[in-house]
Scaffold this motif. Structure first.
Motif, short mmCIF file in Angstrom:
data_model
loop_
_atom_site.label_atom_id
_atom_site.label_comp_id
_atom_site.label_asym_id
_atom_site.label_seq_id
_atom_site.Cartn_x
_atom_site.Cartn_y
_atom_site.Cartn_z
N VAL A 141 4.25 5.64 7.47
CA VAL A 141 3.59 6.76 6.24
C VAL A 141 3.92 6.49 5.39
CG1 VAL A 141 4.12 8.17 8.01
CG2 VAL A 141 6.19 7.49 6.39
N MET A 142 4.84 5.90 4.45
CA MET A 142 5.04 5.31 3.02
C MET A 142 3.72 4.10 2.60
SD MET A 142 9.17 3.63 3.18
CE MET A 142 9.43 2.95 1.89
N ALA A 143 3.10 3.50 3.45
CA ALA A 143 2.42 2.84 3.39
C ALA A 143 0.93 3.67 2.65
CB ALA A 143 1.47 1.83 4.58
N ILE A 144 0.98 4.59 3.65
CA ILE A 144 0.12 5.50 3.65
C ILE A 144 -0.26 6.07 2.28
CG2 ILE A 144 -1.25 7.64 4.25
CD1 ILE A 144 -0.62 7.06 7.10
N GLY A 145 1.67 6.53 1.81
CA GLY A 145 1.52 7.12 0.57
C GLY A 145 1.68 6.59 -0.60
N ALA A 146 1.65 4.98 -0.39
CA ALA A 146 1.52 3.63 -1.12
C ALA A 146 -0.26 3.98 -1.33
CB ALA A 146 1.69 2.79 -0.88
N VAL A 147 -1.13 3.44 -0.86
CA VAL A 147 -2.14 3.66 -0.74
C VAL A 147 -3.17 5.03 -1.35
CG1 VAL A 147 -4.79 3.45 0.17
CG2 VAL A 147 -2.23 2.25 1.31
N ALA A 148 -2.84 6.04 -1.34
CA ALA A 148 -2.76 7.24 -1.82
C ALA A 148 -2.78 6.99 -2.98
CB ALA A 148 -1.98 8.17 -1.16
N ALA A 149 -1.45 6.51 -3.54
CA ALA A 149 -1.24 6.80 -5.07
C ALA A 149 -1.89 5.58 -5.82
CB ALA A 149 0.26 5.56 -5.15
N LEU A 150 -2.56 3.90 -5.30
CA LEU A 150 -2.74 3.02 -5.17
C LEU A 150 -4.16 3.38 -6.00
CD1 LEU A 150 -1.50 0.29 -3.08
CD2 LEU A 150 -1.15 0.30 -5.66
N ARG A 151 -5.47 4.28 -4.89
CA ARG A 151 -6.10 4.77 -4.82
C ARG A 151 -6.66 5.91 -6.37
NH1 ARG A 151 -7.11 5.90 1.44
NH2 ARG A 151 -8.10 3.97 1.92
N SER A 152 -5.37 6.78 -6.46
CA SER A 152 -4.97 7.72 -7.64
C SER A 152 -5.88 6.64 -8.47
CB SER A 152 -4.95 8.51 -7.09
OG SER A 152 -2.79 7.80 -7.85
N LYS A 153 -5.66 5.83 -8.81
CA LYS A 153 -5.47 4.83 -10.27
C LYS A 153 -6.72 4.45 -10.31
CE LYS A 153 -1.43 6.93 -12.39
NZ LYS A 153 -1.40 7.80 -13.04
N GLY A 154 -7.72 4.13 -9.32
CA GLY A 154 -8.95 2.78 -9.15
C GLY A 154 -8.51 2.26 -8.18
N LEU A 155 -7.30 2.01 -8.18
CA LEU A 155 -7.20 0.18 -6.80
C LEU A 155 -7.34 0.85 -5.45
CD1 LEU A 155 -3.88 -0.92 -8.93
CD2 LEU A 155 -6.09 -1.54 -9.46
N ARG A 156 -8.20 -0.48 -5.11
CA ARG A 156 -9.19 -0.72 -3.69
C ARG A 156 -8.49 -1.20 -2.62
NH1 ARG A 156 -15.82 -0.06 -4.17
NH2 ARG A 156 -15.45 -2.08 -5.55
N ILE A 157 -7.91 -0.93 -1.77
CA ILE A 157 -7.15 -1.77 -0.40
C ILE A 157 -8.97 -2.28 0.44
CG2 ILE A 157 -6.33 -1.85 1.11
CD1 ILE A 157 -4.73 -0.77 -1.43
N PRO A 158 -8.76 -3.57 0.47
CA PRO A 158 -8.03 -5.03 0.15
C PRO A 158 -8.42 -5.34 -0.94
CG PRO A 158 -9.70 -5.31 1.65
CD PRO A 158 -10.09 -3.32 1.78
N ARG A 159 -9.43 -4.72 -1.80
CA ARG A 159 -9.89 -5.63 -2.46
C ARG A 159 -9.19 -6.00 -4.21
NH1 ARG A 159 -13.60 -2.70 -6.80
NH2 ARG A 159 -11.24 -2.33 -7.94
N ASP A 160 -8.19 -5.14 -4.58
CA ASP A 160 -7.47 -5.20 -5.50
C ASP A 160 -6.07 -5.28 -5.13
OD1 ASP A 160 -9.02 -4.93 -7.35
OD2 ASP A 160 -9.50 -2.48 -6.91
N VAL A 161 -5.14 -4.84 -3.77
CA VAL A 161 -4.05 -5.13 -3.36
C VAL A 161 -4.25 -4.94 -2.00
CG1 VAL A 161 -1.83 -3.82 -3.32
CG2 VAL A 161 -3.36 -4.05 -5.15
N LEU A 162 -3.26 -6.12 -1.52
CA LEU A 162 -2.75 -5.92 0.20
C LEU A 162 -2.00 -4.82 0.51
CD1 LEU A 162 -4.08 -9.13 1.31
CD2 LEU A 162 -5.78 -7.86 0.60
N ILE A 163 -2.13 -4.86 1.47
CA ILE A 163 -0.77 -3.61 2.29
C ILE A 163 -0.89 -3.41 3.73
CG2 ILE A 163 -2.04 -1.73 2.22
CD1 ILE A 163 0.65 0.34 1.04
N ALA A 164 0.54 -3.85 4.09
CA ALA A 164 0.94 -3.46 6.19
C ALA A 164 2.26 -2.43 5.96
CB ALA A 164 1.65 -4.81 6.01
N GLY A 165 2.05 -2.06 6.75
CA GLY A 165 3.46 -0.85 7.76
C GLY A 165 3.38 -1.96 8.42
N PHE A 166 4.43 -0.59 9.37
CA PHE A 166 5.50 -1.23 10.60
C PHE A 166 5.01 0.58 11.33
CE2 PHE A 166 8.51 -1.97 12.98
CZ PHE A 166 8.84 -3.22 12.72
N ASP A 167 5.49 0.59 12.36
CA ASP A 167 4.90 1.40 13.77
C ASP A 167 3.76 1.80 13.82
OD1 ASP A 167 7.62 2.55 13.43
OD2 ASP A 167 7.60 3.71 11.87
#
Length: 373
Positions: free
Chosen positions: A284-310
């Motif tokens: 859920v922290m990863a989901i929140g971080a992705v939403a924030a990154l997208r709101s600033k125009g950054l795309r996953i995984p083109r600009d940033v990679l991200i992983a979670g747990f569970d």
């Protein structure tokens, strides 16, 4: 309308109140069939409803399992609750639910309430805390649980034992290898990419978060990489979103300073440069971080990679598919419920039920597609 009483049922049936109680409250000592039928007919004609606490006293069991979670709206806890409910149904028990938002004070109140209602057992799901501000309440919670155990109750805990508890014989722990699995994830990510790593962790002192941070750092070092920067935030989606906004600002500022291709610190992500990789210690922290990154125009995984747990159920519909560590959450709930009632299987001990997990590498940490010639 005034509820009828056990004494009125006994009088109508022509028996003593003790005999009526044995029939209606489930005692092992039961009178003959003719008397039992007479008592039940009297109860039906008066509309008598048995008292649940009286039934519990007669049976030495209330048929209740108390379940304590941080937030039932969180898919992590919802999956565990389903597992607890399934095990309870198999045992013909009912589940009482309390949500606490992770505060030991609310956990203490929930335990006291469940004990007052003579719950047969209590399941506690959610990270234990050793933060200094929780020390006093942790001691009170441990004392309340010890008292509950001395009175015949049993307790099952997800992840870590109860801090300061002494009646260890009545506690069952569903042991999750958080540190080992986080180390495995770090090694897998280190093989796939070469940018800077950032860990989004919960407040220091939350044992689950701290275990996952420690394991991830150990995995990076084992892969020959420096430890990741650790950003402490809330252990929920809101915390992930807040941290994601801060990271997005740093990425964009790095791009501006560099002129386009390469940023400083966490850096920018151009087509030929390493992309920063974020590890959030829960999904859920990863989901929140992705939403924030997208709101600033950054795309996953083109600009940033991200992983979670569970590997929560919500990820089935999340795009891009999130790299994470899969935990069998419903099975964890089932093991916790079975362990709390002393019905562990042959593969489980009375005090512990270890569970495993596996790394799920998905699109959110994918390598860039090679340019076509």
């Amino acid at each position: 309308m005034t509820a009828s009483t056990l004494a009125e049922v006994a009088r109508l049936a022509g028996v003593s109140p003790a005999t009526a109680s044995r029939v209606l409250n489930g005692s092992d000592r039961k009178p003959g069939q003719e008397i039992a039928d007479r008592v039940r007919q009297a109860a039906a004609s008066l509309g008598y409803v048995p008292n649940a606490q009286a039934q519990g006293l007669a049976k030495a069991s209330s048929g209740l399992i108390g379940l304590i979670v941080h937030d039932i709206a969180d898919p992590y806890f919802a999956a565990i609750a389903r597992g607890v409910q399934a095990a309870a149904r198999e045992q013909r028990k009912m589940v009482l639910l309390a949500t606490t938002e992770g505060t030991p004070a609310d956990e203490l109140a929930a335990v006291a309430a469940f004990a007052a209602r003579r719950a047969d057992s209590i399941v506690i799901a959610g990270s234990r805390s050793v933060r200094p501000e929780d020390a006093e309440t942790n001691a009170e919670l441990a004392a309340e649980l010890d008292r509950y155990c001395r009175n015949g109750g049993r307790v099952s805990v997800m992840g870590h034992p109860v801090v300061d508890a002494t009646e260890v014989g009545c506690f069952h722990v569903v042991a999750v290898p958080n540190e080992e699995l986080a180390a495995d994830l770090a090694r897998a990510l280190a093989l796939a990419r070469a940018g800077n790593f950032v860990v989004l962790g919960g407040p220091e002192g939350l044992l689950t978060s701290d275990d996952r941070i420690r394991g991830f750092q150990r995995g990076l070092v084992a892969a020959g990489l420096p430890p990741a920067e650790v950003v402490r935030t809330g252990f929920d989606r809101a915390g992930g979103y807040e941290a994601g906004l801060a990271l997005a600002r740093r990425i964009l500022e790095g791009r501006q300073r560099s002129g386009a291709a390469t940023g400083a610190a966490i850096g920018a992500a151009a087509n030929d440069s390493p992309r920063p990789c974020i590890f959030a210690v829960n999904d859920v922290m990863a989901i929140g971080a992705v939403a924030a990154l997208r709101s600033k125009g950054l795309r996953i995984p083109r600009d940033v990679l991200i992983a979670g747990f569970d590997d929560i159920e919500t990820l089935r519909d999340f795009r891009p598919a999130l790299t994470t560590v899969h935990l069998p959450l419903e099975e964890c709930g089932r093991l916790a419920a079975m362990g709390s009632t002393g019905t562990a299987s042959d593969n489980e001990s009375d005090s512990s039920s270890p569970v495993g997990g596996r790394i799920m590498l998905r699109r959110s940490t994918a390598a860039r597609a090679k340019a076509r010639k």
